[in-house]
Scaffold this active site. Structure first.
Site, PDB file in Angstrom:
ATOM      1  N   LYS A 158      92.194  49.114 101.220  1.00 43.54           N
ATOM      2  CA  LYS A 158      91.983  47.720 101.565  1.00 43.54           C
ATOM      3  C   LYS A 158      90.777  47.310 100.640  1.00 43.54           C
ATOM      4  CE  LYS A 158      91.691  45.032 105.753  1.00 43.54           C
ATOM      5  NZ  LYS A 158      91.552  45.063 107.365  1.00 43.54           N
ATOM      6  N   SER A 233      95.310  42.604 109.568  1.00 41.76           N
ATOM      7  CA  SER A 233      94.464  42.279 108.564  1.00 41.76           C
ATOM      8  C   SER A 233      95.009  43.042 107.342  1.00 41.76           C
ATOM      9  CB  SER A 233      92.860  41.608 108.373  1.00 41.76           C
ATOM     10  OG  SER A 233      92.314  43.091 108.820  1.00 41.76           O
ATOM     11  N   SER A 257      94.493  45.132 113.255  1.00 41.71           N
ATOM     12  CA  SER A 257      94.496  45.076 111.991  1.00 41.71           C
ATOM     13  C   SER A 257      94.967  46.153 111.235  1.00 41.71           C
ATOM     14  CB  SER A 257      93.124  44.454 111.196  1.00 41.71           C
ATOM     15  OG  SER A 257      93.067  43.285 111.317  1.00 41.71           O
TER      16      SER A 257
END
Lengths: 570, 570
Positions: A158, A233, A257
């Site tokens: 990420k 996310s 997320s």
């Protein structure tokens, strides 16, 4: 009409934002340049076989086929990315059957396919990944042993995780040229363990949507059904992993997320008890906020890979040697009961899940049948009134500084506030509360944490203690872009910091079976927001992933239980 | 002139406070009634041998002699409280040589002596302790085994810990009739482990002095020198344990509140890494505050007893089964290095320690000699400027809600604000900051935590990693009542949450050796406040306890190291 169909917001400060546009363009061009430099012909071939963005956005295309069966990969490449577990990749390198470079090249190709189909990549790291792979091959040749327990395994990251010498922007336009000096602790650890890093994936603006959409690369698509959202996310990660673009990925979770993206894209995700993995040297709009802590965690295609990740990260990586806020708790051997007692939460008393989710949960429960003891939590769960207090506390805590920390990162670029960012900033009406108020909410949070322990996970005169709780991950089977409004099924477990694993089921939304909304809606704004425009046709291809929760620090046991559950479901 | 010599402050609201005075009187009368009911003759005898409060307050009397050699206890009673470790008490019960009742009666007597000499008790629990002891004796007789690993061991409790069915006021006058429904988790645990609870001890107003003085029972005296302070906020505990009034005691620490009292009274104290022990069901003016968490911990007369306490508390008590905020980390077997490398901090660069403290530290270091590797931290410690930033951050964080939580507890009774309460409420000028500011301070705190790890506890190209840090516990050898102004030597380790053990040395303030203040004072307000009126005669009888610190979660290793150090010092 859905949020997604609204036109995307205008820049807050158009003049300011204009100055950033060339930087954004440059940032994105670098991605194309790397793909091209790696293999221009392959890129060309991919572009000829993968539909255009417009088509992908409009149709419910299962993009995973571009990796598994579209002929874009050679047979051996396809085998590497589609068939081998992490342990098999290691064994085959040790046996001389595969090199780190072969593995890396195969995964770079699948990552390029993933990018073209889902737009999940913020930044490629192709040259350094190839160099690293060659070094690892040399190391193995010279030393006759693997460099470490992740030798030659391509991991996607990420993008909010700091990466030494590279721009790390966390999708904040204001940070588009923010080159950082230190890699995140997790990256440092996996680097020492021998991993290869080839791609950094997308996250939404503010890193606070259960969707993945930002002003730098736009929106990321769901591999299972490209017009849907991959969740967020960590939706860049879930898209990447579901597309077989990396062997495993690292996401983070403060409200769902890791888990929503895993559920939306039919893969596994673990939100560990906080402070077990390190989040040090990353960018977050919630830095310094401690009422609802965030945590990193893996997103994987198998529970075995996920378990292996945790084992080597904690037992060999020892994050506490880098990050003094990390707990010194190794990944421990764990057993589960002969007959596991699972409490099933069909409905959280705030938002009724979609028919597809309900159907999947019912089917799974009936499949678990005799081998598990199932306890329906319908009568013992928190009431609607209690849940409103709990959920509103969660929402208030997310925005309790009046969004000052977030706006400090968003505002300097004048970038547009996207609809789901606006939705988030308005949690708790975006009100700035006092430290005194914050403490009261912390106390309430802890009383909820305790109620969970006492009501469900402790023996009592009137009830047996549960081993785990099974519940939806999200009210819908994946979600329409821009429509991920209700976080409660996941954020409840962030407020209380109970760990969970999300696992895929074989159930997918079926417009024929799942067309009817509930006959009676609950009287609260969250139910209303989710059900106001139910369109069963929109969810075609959306998979249902379920969430298994255990006591705090029972991470290891949850993983064992999910192994047992998924083996029964097979 | 010292703070102590100021007249104690007037009630903030005299009319309101007047309503509470009868309740306070009743609260204190209960103590006398219990002592009398237990053994009126013994009480009489004690009162005849122990000087009056006025004398004790004025003279540097070593009150420990009233237990060890004043003839107030029978030979066998004296042996129980003065000679036996916790394990010996258990063994002797199992062997039929002692009963729980005998042990309890002996400890009740020494606790009564402790109360008369030091005024350390808020509330006695004599009838229930005796009843419990009899039950335990019966259990052993009927079952041929101990009820648990603390069978018949009298433990004293800091009064802020909730005690089911009893008033729990934490020294807030407003709570003087607050009967609670739940015992604190630690009490529940030790109850299950077989302990006996016979006394609940004092803490200062607001539980935020490094002294023990409140508006309910007044001030507690130091057993080593009765005109001095026993430290605080767990000064009731340290006085009790140092007076051999309990086998072991439970205190709590958010800025030095276990460690200062232990050092001031020449006993052992552990401030564990936070969240290992539970503080649930206690009263605190900092509830919900998470930037500098408080922790419970033991105060003991030997490191072996302290270790045993931690072992059974964590491994058999399992606080995480009661308190979901507790970490699931057992008390683990630990080893220390053959040659331990200790960094010695003679001076924290903010406040110069008293000559007695410096002398003790130097002597200890020279005694450790060859068996340890000693590294002087003078050149590598944080600079005065850095320390100012760190200490001011700590102070701001204590009062960051503008003292609203504290005043909510203090104000309803109109009770006087004592000088050291005023001192504390004025930390960080008592300013209410925003949540945004709080986050920035949290981030700074974590950077300090990291700097500690990287500078001192990690291998680097320029320095070897330390195993432990040895430092003063407090600038002075104990303190004049009302004068404990500087918290930095302990609060530094609360801000950073590194665990420490305080251990006694054989060194005591000597007005002849320790008469001279430093020739040059550092230029900062803290140094000034400590040194403005140095009176070497005032510290007669004050012992020096030192503080050993280890990495976070190295609690077990610190205990082992202190064992090794104290065996060398013997």
């Amino acid at each position: 009409m859905t949020l997604a169909s609204e036109s995307i917001a205008q820049p807050v400060d158009a003049a300011k934002f204009k100055q950033f546009e060339p930087l954004i363009a440059k940032y994105n061009e670098a991605k194309w340049a790397q793909m091209k430099e790696f293999d221009a012909k392959f890129l060309e071939l991919c572009r000829s076989k993968i539909p255009s963005d417009a088509v992908l956005d409009a149709e419910p295309i299962d993009a995973r086929k571009f990796v598994t069966s579209a002929g874009l990969l050679s047979e051996s490449e396809a085998q590497i990315v589609n068939e081998f577990s992490i342990k098999e990749l290691l064994d085959k390198q040790l046996a001389g059957e595969l090199s780190a470079e072969q593995i890396t090249r195969a995964y770079i190709k699948s990552a390029i396919i993933a990018q073209l189909a889902t737009n999940c990549v913020m930044q490629f790291l192709i040259p350094s990944a190839l160099e690293r792979a060659k070094e690892l091959d040399l190391y193995l040749k010279e030393n006759g042993k693997l460099f470490g327990p992740m030798h030659g395994v391509p991991i996607s990251l990420k993008e909010q995780m700091g990466y030494k010498g590279q721009v790390t922007c966390a999708s904040y336009v204001s940070l588009i040229d923010n080159v950082v000096k230190k890699s995140s602790v997790s990256i440092q650890i996996f680097d020492k363990l021998g991993a290869v890093f080839h791609a950094r994936t997308s996250q939404p603006q503010a890193i606070m949507h259960l969707d993945t959409w930002n002003n730098i690369i736009g929106r990321t698509r769901n591999p299972c059904s490209t017009r849907l959202s991959p969740g967020g996310s960590s939706g860049g990660e879930s898209a990447m992993v579901a597309m077989h673009g990396s062997a495993i990925g690292i996401g983070s979770d403060i409200g769902g997320s890791i888990r929503c993206p895993a559920a939306f894209t039919n893969v596994f995700g673990l939100k560990p008890t906080t402070k077990r993995l390190s989040s040090m040297n990353g960018i977050s709009g919630g830095r310094g906020q401690e009422s609802i802590p965030s945590t990193e965690g893996p997103i994987a295609r198998s529970i075995q890979d996920l378990e292996y990740f945790m084992d080597v990260y904690l037992n060999q990586g020892k994050p506490w040697e880098y990050d003094p806020t990390s707990l010194v708790i190794p990944w421990r051997p764990a057993e589960v009961e002969e007959k596991i007692r699972i409490g099933v939460l069909f409905d959280d008393n705030l938002v009724t899940p979609h028919p597809a989710v309900k159907r999947a949960l019912q089917q799974v429960v009936s499949q678990l049948g005799e081998q598990f003891e199932i306890v329906d939590l319908a009568d013992s769960w928190f009431s609607q009134e209690e849940m409103l207090a709990i959920h509103n506390t969660t929402l208030s805590l997310y925005t309790i500084d009046g969004n000052r920390s977030q706006l400090e990162l968003i505002s300097p670029s004048g970038e547009p506030i996207l609809p789901l960012t606006k939705h988030f900033l308005n949690f708790g009406q975006g009100k700035e509360l006092s430290i005194y108020d914050n403490r009261k909410l912390n106390i309430f949070r802890d009383s909820t944490k305790l109620a969970l322990l006492e009501r469900f996970f402790s023996q009592s005169p009137t009830s047996k203690k549960l081993h785990f709780i099974l519940s939806p991950t999200y009210p819908a089977p994946s979600e329409i872009p821009g429509n991920s409004l209700y976080w409660g099924y996941t954020s409840f477990w962030n407020l209380t910091d109970y760990p969970n694993v999300v696992f895929p089921t074989s159930y997918t939304h079926d417009p024929k079976l799942d067309s009817l909304p509930p006959t009676q809606l609950k009287q609260n704004e969250f139910e209303e927001s989710v059900w106001s425009n139910y369109n069963p046709d929109a969810y075609v291809g959306g998979p249902v992933g379920l969430q298994l929760t255990g006591k705090r620090f029972d991470d290891e046991r949850i993983v064992q239980a999910v192994k047992k559950i998924t083996s029964v479901l097979k």
